[in-house]
Design a protein around this motif. Structure first.
Motif, PDB file in Angstrom:
ATOM      1  N   THR A  61       0.827  -1.213   0.000  1.00 51.29           N
ATOM      2  CA  THR A  61       0.000   0.000   0.000  1.00 51.29           C
ATOM      3  C   THR A  61       0.863   1.265   0.000  1.00 51.29           C
ATOM      4  OG1 THR A  61      -0.251  -0.020   2.409  1.00 51.29           O
ATOM      5  CG2 THR A  61      -1.962  -1.134   1.114  1.00 51.29           C
ATOM      6  N   LEU A  62       2.018   1.210   0.657  1.00 52.93           N
ATOM      7  CA  LEU A  62       2.906   2.376   0.652  1.00 52.93           C
ATOM      8  C   LEU A  62       3.407   2.688  -0.762  1.00 52.93           C
ATOM      9  CD1 LEU A  62       5.112   1.978   3.833  1.00 52.93           C
ATOM     10  CD2 LEU A  62       3.509   3.817   3.315  1.00 52.93           C
ATOM     11  N   ARG A  63       3.631   1.674  -1.539  1.00 51.91           N
ATOM     12  CA  ARG A  63       4.068   1.899  -2.914  1.00 51.91           C
ATOM     13  C   ARG A  63       3.021   2.700  -3.689  1.00 51.91           C
ATOM     14  NH1 ARG A  63       5.260  -3.638  -5.328  1.00 51.91           N
ATOM     15  NH2 ARG A  63       5.803  -2.402  -7.139  1.00 51.91           N
ATOM     16  N   SER A  64       1.753   2.515  -3.376  1.00 54.05           N
ATOM     17  CA  SER A  64       0.703   3.240  -4.092  1.00 54.05           C
ATOM     18  C   SER A  64       0.738   4.739  -3.771  1.00 54.05           C
ATOM     19  CB  SER A  64      -0.669   2.637  -3.790  1.00 54.05           C
ATOM     20  OG  SER A  64      -0.988   2.769  -2.426  1.00 54.05           O
ATOM     21  N   ILE A  65       1.147   5.107  -2.559  1.00 52.04           N
ATOM     22  CA  ILE A  65       1.254   6.531  -2.208  1.00 52.04           C
ATOM     23  C   ILE A  65       2.338   7.199  -3.052  1.00 52.04           C
ATOM     24  CG2 ILE A  65       2.191   8.068  -0.443  1.00 52.04           C
ATOM     25  CD1 ILE A  65       0.319   7.094   1.471  1.00 52.04           C
ATOM     26  N   PHE A  66       3.458   6.534  -3.227  1.00 54.36           N
ATOM     27  CA  PHE A  66       4.529   7.138  -4.015  1.00 54.36           C
ATOM     28  C   PHE A  66       4.188   7.162  -5.493  1.00 54.36           C
ATOM     29  CE2 PHE A  66       6.784   6.115  -0.073  1.00 54.36           C
ATOM     30  CZ  PHE A  66       7.115   7.414   0.253  1.00 54.36           C
ATOM     31  N   ALA A  67       3.351   6.251  -5.911  1.00 59.48           N
ATOM     32  CA  ALA A  67       2.854   6.324  -7.288  1.00 59.48           C
ATOM     33  C   ALA A  67       1.983   7.569  -7.452  1.00 59.48           C
ATOM     34  CB  ALA A  67       2.070   5.070  -7.635  1.00 59.48           C
ATOM     35  N   LEU A  68       1.231   7.918  -6.413  1.00 61.39           N
ATOM     36  CA  LEU A  68       0.441   9.152  -6.459  1.00 61.39           C
ATOM     37  C   LEU A  68       1.356  10.370  -6.568  1.00 61.39           C
ATOM     38  CD1 LEU A  68      -2.285   8.573  -3.711  1.00 61.39           C
ATOM     39  CD2 LEU A  68      -2.593   8.554  -6.191  1.00 61.39           C
ATOM     40  N   GLY A  69       2.479  10.328  -5.860  1.00 60.78           N
ATOM     41  CA  GLY A  69       3.426  11.437  -5.924  1.00 60.78           C
ATOM     42  C   GLY A  69       3.925  11.676  -7.332  1.00 60.78           C
ATOM     43  N   GLU A  70       4.070  10.601  -8.084  1.00 60.25           N
ATOM     44  CA  GLU A  70       4.507  10.740  -9.480  1.00 60.25           C
ATOM     45  C   GLU A  70       3.414  11.374 -10.341  1.00 60.25           C
ATOM     46  OE1 GLU A  70       7.523  10.067 -10.745  1.00 60.25           O
ATOM     47  OE2 GLU A  70       8.161   9.633  -8.698  1.00 60.25           O
ATOM     48  N   ALA A  71       2.163  11.136  -9.984  1.00 58.44           N
ATOM     49  CA  ALA A  71       1.050  11.620 -10.804  1.00 58.44           C
ATOM     50  C   ALA A  71       0.671  13.072 -10.505  1.00 58.44           C
ATOM     51  CB  ALA A  71      -0.164  10.722 -10.593  1.00 58.44           C
ATOM     52  N   TYR A  72       1.085  13.588  -9.365  1.00 60.29           N
ATOM     53  CA  TYR A  72       0.730  14.951  -8.963  1.00 60.29           C
ATOM     54  C   TYR A  72       2.012  15.782  -8.834  1.00 60.29           C
ATOM     55  CZ  TYR A  72      -3.902  13.142  -7.859  1.00 60.29           C
ATOM     56  OH  TYR A  72      -5.145  12.572  -7.943  1.00 60.29           O
ATOM     57  N   PRO A  73       2.335  16.585  -9.832  1.00 61.73           N
ATOM     58  CA  PRO A  73       3.582  17.367  -9.804  1.00 61.73           C
ATOM     59  C   PRO A  73       3.678  18.307  -8.601  1.00 61.73           C
ATOM     60  CG  PRO A  73       2.592  17.429 -11.987  1.00 61.73           C
ATOM     61  CD  PRO A  73       1.609  16.748 -11.083  1.00 61.73           C
ATOM     62  N   ASP A  74       2.550  18.908  -8.202  1.00 63.73           N
ATOM     63  CA  ASP A  74       2.589  19.811  -7.041  1.00 63.73           C
ATOM     64  C   ASP A  74       2.961  19.051  -5.769  1.00 63.73           C
ATOM     65  OD1 ASP A  74       1.889  21.916  -8.644  1.00 63.73           O
ATOM     66  OD2 ASP A  74      -0.242  21.890  -8.093  1.00 63.73           O
ATOM     67  N   LEU A  75       2.430  17.856  -5.644  1.00 64.16           N
ATOM     68  CA  LEU A  75       2.750  17.024  -4.479  1.00 64.16           C
ATOM     69  C   LEU A  75       4.223  16.620  -4.516  1.00 64.16           C
ATOM     70  CD1 LEU A  75       2.007  15.373  -1.972  1.00 64.16           C
ATOM     71  CD2 LEU A  75       1.258  13.539  -3.506  1.00 64.16           C
ATOM     72  N   LYS A  76       4.676  16.232  -5.660  1.00 64.07           N
ATOM     73  CA  LYS A  76       6.060  15.797  -5.819  1.00 64.07           C
ATOM     74  C   LYS A  76       7.043  16.921  -5.481  1.00 64.07           C
ATOM     75  CE  LYS A  76       8.905  13.274  -9.067  1.00 64.07           C
ATOM     76  NZ  LYS A  76       9.010  12.712 -10.395  1.00 64.07           N
ATOM     77  N   ALA A  77       6.628  18.177  -5.662  1.00 65.72           N
ATOM     78  CA  ALA A  77       7.488  19.327  -5.371  1.00 65.72           C
ATOM     79  C   ALA A  77       7.343  19.818  -3.935  1.00 65.72           C
ATOM     80  CB  ALA A  77       7.172  20.464  -6.335  1.00 65.72           C
ATOM     81  N   ASN A  78       6.380  19.310  -3.196  1.00 66.00           N
ATOM     82  CA  ASN A  78       6.133  19.756  -1.822  1.00 66.00           C
ATOM     83  C   ASN A  78       7.297  19.346  -0.913  1.00 66.00           C
ATOM     84  OD1 ASN A  78       5.220  19.255   1.019  1.00 66.00           O
ATOM     85  ND2 ASN A  78       3.365  20.217   0.236  1.00 66.00           N
ATOM     86  N   PRO A  79       7.899  20.313  -0.196  1.00 66.07           N
ATOM     87  CA  PRO A  79       9.058  19.982   0.650  1.00 66.07           C
ATOM     88  C   PRO A  79       8.718  18.986   1.757  1.00 66.07           C
ATOM     89  CG  PRO A  79       8.642  22.365   0.637  1.00 66.07           C
ATOM     90  CD  PRO A  79       7.612  21.738  -0.218  1.00 66.07           C
ATOM     91  N   ASN A  80       7.514  19.081   2.321  1.00 67.81           N
ATOM     92  CA  ASN A  80       7.128  18.122   3.363  1.00 67.81           C
ATOM     93  C   ASN A  80       7.068  16.708   2.798  1.00 67.81           C
ATOM     94  OD1 ASN A  80       6.912  20.112   5.298  1.00 67.81           O
ATOM     95  ND2 ASN A  80       4.715  20.383   5.005  1.00 67.81           N
ATOM     96  N   PHE A  81       6.448  16.584   1.624  1.00 66.92           N
ATOM     97  CA  PHE A  81       6.348  15.272   0.987  1.00 66.92           C
ATOM     98  C   PHE A  81       7.737  14.730   0.668  1.00 66.92           C
ATOM     99  CE2 PHE A  81       5.864  12.586  -2.835  1.00 66.92           C
ATOM    100  CZ  PHE A  81       5.018  11.606  -2.313  1.00 66.92           C
ATOM    101  N   LEU A  82       8.608  15.584   0.139  1.00 69.28           N
ATOM    102  CA  LEU A  82       9.967  15.155  -0.200  1.00 69.28           C
ATOM    103  C   LEU A  82      10.739  14.717   1.045  1.00 69.28           C
ATOM    104  CD1 LEU A  82      10.890  17.856  -2.858  1.00 69.28           C
ATOM    105  CD2 LEU A  82      10.293  15.450  -3.252  1.00 69.28           C
ATOM    106  N   ASP A  83      10.572  15.487   2.133  1.00 69.86           N
ATOM    107  CA  ASP A  83      11.241  15.140   3.384  1.00 69.86           C
ATOM    108  C   ASP A  83      10.724  13.804   3.921  1.00 69.86           C
ATOM    109  OD1 ASP A  83      12.954  15.653   5.679  1.00 69.86           O
ATOM    110  OD2 ASP A  83      11.076  16.021   6.782  1.00 69.86           O
TER     111      ASP A  83
END
Length: 186
Positions: free
Chosen positions: A99-121
């Motif tokens: 299930t954790l792998r699916s969250i990171f797949a979402l990060g790839e699909a949402y550029p704003d999320l992928k650029a979020n410093p909290n998400f990156l950290d």
């Protein structure tokens, strides 16, 4: 008189062999449990990190509620497994990792999320935990191999039942987690 000494000698050899085998079973079991405790520490760190990760993702992916809920359910299920049931914990952890792998797949699909410093950290911290888990799993599997081999080979197999030999499962990837994560935006 010689027969009595011979019988006593044979009994002494069997008793010494029994003590040696018992001590090896105890040593192997304790090494496996020690190896598991290293995994357990990393898992607890991962459990603490997951709610923060989900909250960060939630703001960007409101319509991905089922993905986020499945991560939380898998985390709660993994945390609910009794700590002394290593084999059940392995199964629950495989589900959580999927299930954790699916969250990171979402990060790839949402550029704003992928650029979020909290998400990156959070992603970086989770990657560090996963790398630590990988090392710990390899060590654990090595100790399991040694334990299981001794309990299933001579002379351990002769005394395994009598001395409460404990077989442990390997920490392996299940078939579902070998597949690519599918993300759908329908």
């Amino acid at each position: 008189m010689n027969i009595i000494l011979l019988v006593i000698g044979i009994l002494a050899v069997v008793a010494i062999l029994l003590v040696i085998v018992y001590n090896r079973f105890v040593k192997n079991r304790n090494v496996v449990k020690d190896a598991w405790s290293n995994i357990d520490v990393a898992l607890k760190r991962r459990y603490d990190l997951i709610p923060n990760l989900v909250e960060t993702v939630k703001g960007y992916t409101a319509h991905e509620k089922t993905t986020l809920e499945s991560v939380i359910q898998a985390r709660n299920a993994a945390m609910a497994v009794p700590s002394d049931d290593i084999n059940a914990q392995i199964k629950a952890e495989n589900q959580l990792q999927q299930t954790l792998r699916s969250i990171f797949a979402l990060g790839e699909a949402y550029p704003d999320l992928k650029a979020n410093p909290n998400f990156l950290d959070l992603q970086q911290k989770l990657n560090e935990i996963e790398e630590n888990l990988e090392r710990s799993r390899r060590y654990y599997n090595g100790t399991v191999r040694e334990n299981n081999t001794y309990g299933e080979s001579f002379p351990g197999v002769l005394f395994a039942g009598m001395l409460n030999y404990q077989h442990f499962d390997y920490f392996e990837t299940d078939e579902a987690s070998r597949e690519n994560v599918k993300v759908s935006f329908n």
